[in-house]
Design a protein around this motif. Structure first.
Motif, short mmCIF file in Angstrom:
data_model
loop_
_atom_site.label_atom_id
_atom_site.label_comp_id
_atom_site.label_asym_id
_atom_site.label_seq_id
_atom_site.Cartn_x
_atom_site.Cartn_y
_atom_site.Cartn_z
N ALA A 42 0.82 -1.21 0.00
CA ALA A 42 0.00 0.00 0.00
C ALA A 42 0.86 1.26 0.00
O ALA A 42 0.37 2.35 -0.35
N SER A 43 2.14 1.14 0.37
CA SER A 43 3.04 2.30 0.38
C SER A 43 3.68 2.55 -0.97
O SER A 43 4.35 3.57 -1.15
N ALA A 44 3.51 1.64 -1.91
CA ALA A 44 4.16 1.77 -3.21
C ALA A 44 3.45 2.81 -4.08
O ALA A 44 2.22 2.89 -4.10
N THR A 45 4.22 3.59 -4.80
CA THR A 45 3.66 4.56 -5.75
C THR A 45 3.69 4.04 -7.18
O THR A 45 3.07 4.61 -8.06
N ARG A 46 4.43 2.96 -7.42
CA ARG A 46 4.42 2.30 -8.72
C ARG A 46 4.80 0.84 -8.52
O ARG A 46 5.39 0.47 -7.50
N THR A 47 4.45 0.01 -9.49
CA THR A 47 4.80 -1.41 -9.43
C THR A 47 5.55 -1.81 -10.69
O THR A 47 5.37 -1.21 -11.76
N VAL A 48 6.39 -2.81 -10.53
CA VAL A 48 7.17 -3.35 -11.63
C VAL A 48 7.00 -4.87 -11.62
O VAL A 48 7.15 -5.50 -10.56
N VAL A 49 6.69 -5.44 -12.77
CA VAL A 49 6.49 -6.89 -12.86
C VAL A 49 7.75 -7.54 -13.41
O VAL A 49 8.28 -7.13 -14.45
N ARG A 50 8.23 -8.53 -12.71
CA ARG A 50 9.37 -9.33 -13.17
C ARG A 50 8.80 -10.63 -13.73
O ARG A 50 8.30 -11.47 -12.99
N GLY A 51 8.88 -10.78 -15.03
CA GLY A 51 8.22 -11.89 -15.69
C GLY A 51 6.84 -11.46 -16.17
O GLY A 51 6.58 -10.28 -16.39
N SER A 52 5.95 -12.42 -16.33
CA SER A 52 4.61 -12.15 -16.83
C SER A 52 3.60 -12.95 -16.04
O SER A 52 3.90 -14.03 -15.52
N PHE A 53 2.39 -12.41 -15.92
CA PHE A 53 1.32 -13.12 -15.22
C PHE A 53 0.97 -14.44 -15.91
O PHE A 53 0.27 -15.27 -15.34
N ASP A 54 1.46 -14.63 -17.13
CA ASP A 54 1.23 -15.88 -17.84
C ASP A 54 2.36 -16.89 -17.62
O ASP A 54 2.26 -18.03 -18.06
N ASP A 55 3.44 -16.47 -16.93
CA ASP A 55 4.57 -17.35 -16.68
C ASP A 55 4.26 -18.30 -15.52
O ASP A 55 3.39 -18.01 -14.69
N PRO A 56 5.01 -19.40 -15.43
CA PRO A 56 4.81 -20.30 -14.28
C PRO A 56 5.10 -19.62 -12.95
O PRO A 56 4.52 -19.98 -11.92
N SER A 57 6.03 -18.66 -12.94
CA SER A 57 6.32 -17.90 -11.73
C SER A 57 6.62 -16.46 -12.13
O SER A 57 7.13 -16.20 -13.22
N PHE A 58 6.30 -15.54 -11.24
CA PHE A 58 6.55 -14.12 -11.51
C PHE A 58 6.49 -13.34 -10.20
O PHE A 58 6.01 -13.85 -9.17
N THR A 59 6.97 -12.10 -10.26
CA THR A 59 7.05 -11.27 -9.06
C THR A 59 6.60 -9.86 -9.40
O THR A 59 6.88 -9.33 -10.49
N VAL A 60 5.92 -9.23 -8.47
CA VAL A 60 5.55 -7.82 -8.57
C VAL A 60 6.29 -7.06 -7.47
O VAL A 60 6.17 -7.40 -6.28
#
Length: 406
Positions: A337-355
């Motif tokens: 909730a403190s973040a002002t932006r997010t960055v995705v490592r990988g894709s939501f379609d990948d077997p694993s990913f991180t935001v």
């Protein structure tokens, strides 16, 4: 220094306090009072234990020999009914009276039961103890119609277990995207969407009342014009209520939890409190919500042990939690909730990913699906306040450990 410590409650916080006392060199008497046969871990109650894949013995926090090896006196199948803090005495349910220089309350919490008409039906379950889980498991037969109220960790994990057991599961919650504050909206939406992709019906509504129809099942009356639906069993997963009666009886300060300072010490210096029942007052006097996660309880125990020994406590670290559902392991760290932006490592379609959640050039949170390593790295970035380049975070060819070294 104290020569005897009695710990009331044997969950993660209670056992963690006892373990930390011994590992930090405490040589006095340690007694642990627990109402069960032995202290056990609670996260499996909604997963492998509920599914019948693990026994109670297999989810024990420690093996029986550990208590003897650590010289910890375990008094089981017993509760503390009165705390006479001024005298250093504890009255047990079996009539015995214990003496202690210091007392640690690890009394935990009970599953919340909202004041909904008909919720006292035997078809309505909660899930907080092994006995609760065993009773619910008996209802999770193939084809059973199961209603789960609340899509938080307990509700969502139980829904995943029930549908794998062949039940017809309906999950209701008034929030459109549960866990959005912890995971960020996009990932929380993906995680909540796992239910539908695995055959769980999800409804955004609340239950107004229940009507037990005998052998026909229990009828749930939903808000918002939803038709009444009949189920074989209901699980209420709507939070927990801290056990504070013992603290109140002893005259300790209580405010929706036993109020403690940064060392887990209550308003009486001879009594500490840890785990789900404790609520920490910050240095500015504010009282944030209680931390109700596994690691928070374990850290409370380490802080309490340090306070009892008069030694420095563990370093502050970003809060971390996890959940398992529908074959995926999901972790979160920091404050999304403190973040002002997010960055995705990988894709939501990948077997694993991180935001990753960022603010002013620094990682303040991360949440991942089946990528524990990324969460561990993110936690170090948060704790060490390492500057972060969004492009490098999102680039799968960049080793996150290298970012920490840099």
């Amino acid at each position: 220094m104290s020569t005897s410590v009695v710990i009331v409650g044997g969950g993660v916080a209670g056992v963690g306090t006892a373990a930390a006392l011994r590992s930090r060199g405490f040589d006095g008497d340690v007694t642990l009072v627990d109402p069960g046969e032995f202290p056990y871990d609670r996260p499996p109650l909604s997963k492998d234990f509920l599914a019948g894949k693990r026994t109670l013995e297999q989810i024990a926090l420690q093996q029986p020999s550990w208590y003897d090896d650590q010289r910890i006196r375990l008094i089981n199948r017993t509760t503390v009914v009165a705390l006479r803090a001024a005298e250093g005495k504890l009255e047990l349910s079996d009539g015995r009276v214990l003496s202690a220089d210091r007392v640690v309350l690890a009394t935990g919490a009970a599953a919340a039961r909202p004041p909904v008409q008909g919720a006292d039906s035997p078809r309505v379950h909660v899930l907080r103890t092994a006995e609760d889980a065993a009773r619910l498991r008996a209802a999770l037969v193939p084809g059973a119609r199961i209603l789960i109220v609340g899509a938080g960790l307990i509700g969502a994990e139980s829904a995943s277990t029930a549908v794998r057991l062949g039940c017809e599961v309906t999950l209701v919650d008034p929030v459109a995207v549960p866990l959005a504050a912890a995971l960020g909206h996009d990932l929380a939406h993906w995680v909540h969407g796992l239910h539908a992709r695995h055959g769980v019906r999800t409804l955004q509504t609340v239950v107004e009342s229940f009507t037990d129809r005998g052998e026909a099942g229990i009828e749930a009356h939903l808000a918002g014009g939803e038709p009444a639906r009949t189920f074989d069993a209901v699980l209420l997963g709507v939070g927990m209520v801290p056990h504070t009666a013992l603290a109140e009886q002893a005259g300790l300060e209580v405010d929706r939890g036993v109020v403690v300072d940064s060392g887990q010490v209550t308003s009486n210096p001879a009594v500490l409190a840890v785990g789900d029942s404790a609520r920490t007052r910050l240095a500015d006097g504010t009282l944030p919500p209680r931390a109700e996660h596994w690691e928070a309880a374990q850290t409370d125990g380490a802080r309490a042990a340090a306070a009892l020994l008069g030694t420095p406590g563990p370093a502050a670290a970003a809060p971390w939690f996890w959940t398992d559902r529908h074959g995926h392991h999901i972790e979160g760290v920091g404050h999304m909730a403190s973040a002002t932006r997010t960055v995705v490592r990988g894709s939501f379609d990948d077997p694993s990913f991180t935001v990753f959640g960022l603010d002013d050039g620094y990682v303040v949170a991360a949440a991942a699906v089946d990528d524990s390593g990324a969460v561990r790295a993110a936690r170090r970035m948060i704790d060490r306040r390492v500057p972060a380049d969004p492009d490098q975070l999102s680039d799968l060819s960049v080793n996150l450990r290298a970012l920490l070294r840099n």
